[in-house]
Write a protein that holds these residues in place. Sequence first.
Motif, PDB file in Angstrom:
ATOM      1  N   LYS A 127       0.854  -1.280   0.068  1.00 15.99           N
ATOM      2  CA  LYS A 127       0.016   0.054   0.126  1.00 15.99           C
ATOM      3  C   LYS A 127       0.976   1.191  -0.059  1.00 15.99           C
ATOM      4  CE  LYS A 127      -4.070  -1.999   2.692  1.00 15.99           C
ATOM      5  NZ  LYS A 127      -4.410  -1.946   4.058  1.00 15.99           N
ATOM      6  N   HIS A 128       2.144   1.076   0.613  1.00 17.90           N
ATOM      7  CA  HIS A 128       2.809   2.184   0.597  1.00 17.90           C
ATOM      8  C   HIS A 128       4.443   2.430  -0.224  1.00 17.90           C
ATOM      9  CE1 HIS A 128       0.639   2.880   4.364  1.00 17.90           C
ATOM     10  NE2 HIS A 128       0.715   1.888   4.625  1.00 17.90           N
ATOM     11  N   MET A 129       4.588   1.286  -0.835  1.00 22.11           N
ATOM     12  CA  MET A 129       5.749   1.425  -1.558  1.00 22.11           C
ATOM     13  C   MET A 129       5.330   1.055  -2.936  1.00 22.11           C
ATOM     14  SD  MET A 129       8.693  -0.196   1.171  1.00 22.11           S
ATOM     15  CE  MET A 129      10.128   0.337   0.069  1.00 22.11           C
ATOM     16  N   HIS A 130       6.241   1.662  -3.964  1.00 17.94           N
ATOM     17  CA  HIS A 130       5.966   1.750  -5.397  1.00 17.94           C
ATOM     18  C   HIS A 130       5.924   0.277  -6.228  1.00 17.94           C
ATOM     19  CE1 HIS A 130       6.298   3.028  -9.533  1.00 17.94           C
ATOM     20  NE2 HIS A 130       5.349   3.769  -9.082  1.00 17.94           N
ATOM     21  N   SER A 131       7.129  -0.294  -5.993  1.00 19.26           N
ATOM     22  CA  SER A 131       7.361  -1.489  -6.734  1.00 19.26           C
ATOM     23  C   SER A 131       7.672  -2.613  -5.975  1.00 19.26           C
ATOM     24  CB  SER A 131       8.651  -1.209  -7.673  1.00 19.26           C
ATOM     25  OG  SER A 131       8.216  -0.067  -8.443  1.00 19.26           O
ATOM     26  N   SER A 147       5.049 -20.988  -7.077  1.00 25.20           N
ATOM     27  CA  SER A 147       4.359 -21.693  -5.809  1.00 25.20           C
ATOM     28  C   SER A 147       2.985 -20.881  -5.745  1.00 25.20           C
ATOM     29  CB  SER A 147       5.223 -21.466  -4.636  1.00 25.20           C
ATOM     30  OG  SER A 147       5.172 -20.161  -4.310  1.00 25.20           O
ATOM     31  N   GLY A 148       2.164 -21.824  -5.066  1.00 21.53           N
ATOM     32  CA  GLY A 148       0.703 -21.130  -4.718  1.00 21.53           C
ATOM     33  C   GLY A 148       0.823 -20.021  -3.758  1.00 21.53           C
ATOM     34  N   THR A 149       1.995 -20.177  -2.878  1.00 22.88           N
ATOM     35  CA  THR A 149       1.984 -19.347  -1.755  1.00 22.88           C
ATOM     36  C   THR A 149       2.549 -17.879  -2.579  1.00 22.88           C
ATOM     37  OG1 THR A 149       2.781 -20.628  -0.303  1.00 22.88           O
ATOM     38  CG2 THR A 149       3.184 -18.359   0.104  1.00 22.88           C
ATOM     39  N   ALA A 150       3.429 -17.864  -3.420  1.00 21.69           N
ATOM     40  CA  ALA A 150       3.622 -16.692  -4.336  1.00 21.69           C
ATOM     41  C   ALA A 150       2.777 -15.982  -5.314  1.00 21.69           C
ATOM     42  CB  ALA A 150       5.234 -16.878  -5.232  1.00 21.69           C
ATOM     43  N   ALA A 151       1.761 -17.083  -5.584  1.00 21.39           N
ATOM     44  CA  ALA A 151       0.613 -16.500  -6.572  1.00 21.39           C
ATOM     45  C   ALA A 151      -0.316 -15.731  -5.789  1.00 21.39           C
ATOM     46  CB  ALA A 151       0.133 -17.589  -7.201  1.00 21.39           C
ATOM     47  N   ARG A 152      -0.578 -16.256  -4.526  1.00 20.75           N
ATOM     48  CA  ARG A 152      -1.513 -15.744  -3.462  1.00 20.75           C
ATOM     49  C   ARG A 152      -1.016 -14.425  -2.903  1.00 20.75           C
ATOM     50  NH1 ARG A 152      -6.051 -15.873  -1.127  1.00 20.75           N
ATOM     51  NH2 ARG A 152      -6.361 -15.337   0.883  1.00 20.75           N
ATOM     52  N   THR A 153       0.243 -14.308  -2.377  1.00 22.58           N
ATOM     53  CA  THR A 153       1.121 -13.198  -1.955  1.00 22.58           C
ATOM     54  C   THR A 153       0.783 -12.084  -3.182  1.00 22.58           C
ATOM     55  OG1 THR A 153       2.727 -14.444  -0.992  1.00 22.58           O
ATOM     56  CG2 THR A 153       3.075 -12.212  -1.181  1.00 22.58           C
ATOM     57  N   ALA A 154       1.022 -12.257  -4.252  1.00 17.43           N
ATOM     58  CA  ALA A 154       0.960 -11.302  -5.470  1.00 17.43           C
ATOM     59  C   ALA A 154      -0.537 -10.777  -5.687  1.00 17.43           C
ATOM     60  CB  ALA A 154       1.276 -12.036  -6.668  1.00 17.43           C
ATOM     61  N   ALA A 155      -1.302 -11.719  -5.630  1.00 17.63           N
ATOM     62  CA  ALA A 155      -2.928 -11.266  -5.518  1.00 17.63           C
ATOM     63  C   ALA A 155      -3.195 -10.525  -4.336  1.00 17.63           C
ATOM     64  CB  ALA A 155      -3.703 -12.648  -5.471  1.00 17.63           C
ATOM     65  N   LEU A 156      -2.847 -10.656  -3.192  1.00 13.76           N
ATOM     66  CA  LEU A 156      -3.017 -10.176  -1.828  1.00 13.76           C
ATOM     67  C   LEU A 156      -2.266  -8.688  -1.979  1.00 13.76           C
ATOM     68  CD1 LEU A 156      -2.474 -12.548   1.066  1.00 13.76           C
ATOM     69  CD2 LEU A 156      -4.767 -11.610  -0.189  1.00 13.76           C
ATOM     70  N   MET A 157      -1.091  -8.565  -2.887  1.00 10.06           N
ATOM     71  CA  MET A 157      -0.555  -7.208  -3.029  1.00 10.06           C
ATOM     72  C   MET A 157      -1.068  -6.339  -3.770  1.00 10.06           C
ATOM     73  SD  MET A 157       3.659  -8.562  -2.461  1.00 10.06           S
ATOM     74  CE  MET A 157       4.224  -6.929  -2.622  1.00 10.06           C
ATOM     75  N   GLY A 166      -3.536   2.593  -6.731  1.00  8.76           N
ATOM     76  CA  GLY A 166      -2.150   2.444  -7.563  1.00  8.76           C
ATOM     77  C   GLY A 166      -2.609   1.622  -8.722  1.00  8.76           C
ATOM     78  N   ASP A 167      -1.568   1.438  -9.850  1.00  3.74           N
ATOM     79  CA  ASP A 167      -1.708   0.635 -10.854  1.00  3.74           C
ATOM     80  C   ASP A 167      -1.731  -0.858 -10.457  1.00  3.74           C
ATOM     81  OD1 ASP A 167       0.765  -0.605 -10.791  1.00  3.74           O
ATOM     82  OD2 ASP A 167       1.393   1.328 -11.917  1.00  3.74           O
ATOM     83  N   ASP A 168      -2.459  -1.847 -11.109  1.00  6.95           N
ATOM     84  CA  ASP A 168      -2.513  -3.227 -10.690  1.00  6.95           C
ATOM     85  C   ASP A 168      -1.510  -4.057 -11.798  1.00  6.95           C
ATOM     86  OD1 ASP A 168      -4.027  -2.985 -13.029  1.00  6.95           O
ATOM     87  OD2 ASP A 168      -5.655  -4.290 -12.248  1.00  6.95           O
ATOM     88  N   ALA A 169      -0.235  -3.530 -11.865  1.00 10.21           N
ATOM     89  CA  ALA A 169       0.544  -3.947 -12.950  1.00 10.21           C
ATOM     90  C   ALA A 169       1.105  -5.522 -12.188  1.00 10.21           C
ATOM     91  CB  ALA A 169       2.012  -3.171 -12.971  1.00 10.21           C
ATOM     92  N   GLU A 170       1.402  -6.590 -12.896  1.00 10.43           N
ATOM     93  CA  GLU A 170       1.772  -7.863 -12.543  1.00 10.43           C
ATOM     94  C   GLU A 170       3.084  -7.670 -11.356  1.00 10.43           C
ATOM     95  OE1 GLU A 170       0.775 -10.899 -12.604  1.00 10.43           O
ATOM     96  OE2 GLU A 170      -1.210 -10.328 -13.931  1.00 10.43           O
ATOM     97  N   ILE A 171       2.891  -8.499 -10.458  1.00 12.03           N
ATOM     98  CA  ILE A 171       4.288  -8.362  -9.878  1.00 12.03           C
ATOM     99  C   ILE A 171       5.062  -9.628  -9.977  1.00 12.03           C
ATOM    100  CG2 ILE A 171       5.141  -8.742  -7.422  1.00 12.03           C
ATOM    101  CD1 ILE A 171       2.459  -7.398  -6.349  1.00 12.03           C
ATOM    102  N   PRO A 172       6.262  -9.380 -10.603  1.00 10.60           N
ATOM    103  CA  PRO A 172       7.170 -10.457 -11.274  1.00 10.60           C
ATOM    104  C   PRO A 172       7.319 -11.441  -9.939  1.00 10.60           C
ATOM    105  CG  PRO A 172       8.085  -8.187 -11.822  1.00 10.60           C
ATOM    106  CD  PRO A 172       6.893  -7.980 -10.876  1.00 10.60           C
TER     107      PRO A 172
END
Length: 234
Positions: A127-131, A147-157, A166-172
């Motif tokens: 919520k506070h940092m850009h990238s 991993s399922g954990t990484a996919a869920r982390t990215a979705a939550l972020m 903010g923009d909803d760009a993919e998180i690599p």
Amino acid sequence: MAPQTGTPIRVAVAGAAGRMGETVCRAIDGAADMELVARADPALGLSLRQALADGRPDVLVDFTIPSTAVANAHEAVAAGVHVVIGTTGFAPDALDDLRGAGANVFVAPNFAIGAVLMMQFAATAAKHMHSAEIIELHHDEKLDRPSGTAARTAALMRAATSERGGDDAEIPIHSVRLPGLVAHQEVILGDLGQTLTIRHDSIDRVSFMPGVLLAVRRVGSLSRSPMFGLEQLL
Ligand code: NAD
């Protein structure tokens, strides 16, 4: 179906010969309020159908492979058995048709409390940092990536980022597979002149067991089903 108070929860384990399945069987054996009534795994020559029929479980715990976990859940629910799924790598909507079925389904890509906190801290930081980028590291026999954990982390972020407009760009997500690893993840956030790193390490599969046992105790009384994420039970 839901056991009576004081009666041990009857549990069957699918994937019982696997790394996670063996650990889950030991954890259930050691839980005073549970009874391990059946194991299913083609590696042991034991089918799920037989386990459901002979063991008459209240709950099935599934740590198998992505291509089989969904079918196992359907088979168990059809038999009136609640399901706790730890298997990763299948599409979350694959369980949509089990909504409102007679038995409940609970799914978590990660049952370790530290990993759940890591995901929540990462969502707050997003919520506070850009990238941000995610590095997930697992043992070299893990079938799915990311991993399922990484996919869920990215979705939550991403959800947290769009909350602040903010923009909803993919998180690599970067996946590392090496012998010697268990399950590890680093979330690195970057902004002007600074980075923040949030890291979680499961160095032993026992790290997942308190979360699995909690889900076994709670799956029969979920407010909705399917339900995703250990944080829903905390
Ligand atoms: P593994 O390869 O050691 O074990 C999988 C087992 O499933 C094998 O013994 C295999 O014979 C068995 N199997 C295959 N088809 C089956 C079927 N139809 N019925 C019953 N058993 C079947 O894998 P693992 O390291 O134990 O991981 C299992 C799953 O759990 C993976 O998807 C992994 O990503 C996931 N996992 C989740 C968490 C979590 O906290 N949610 C933690 C670690 C691993």
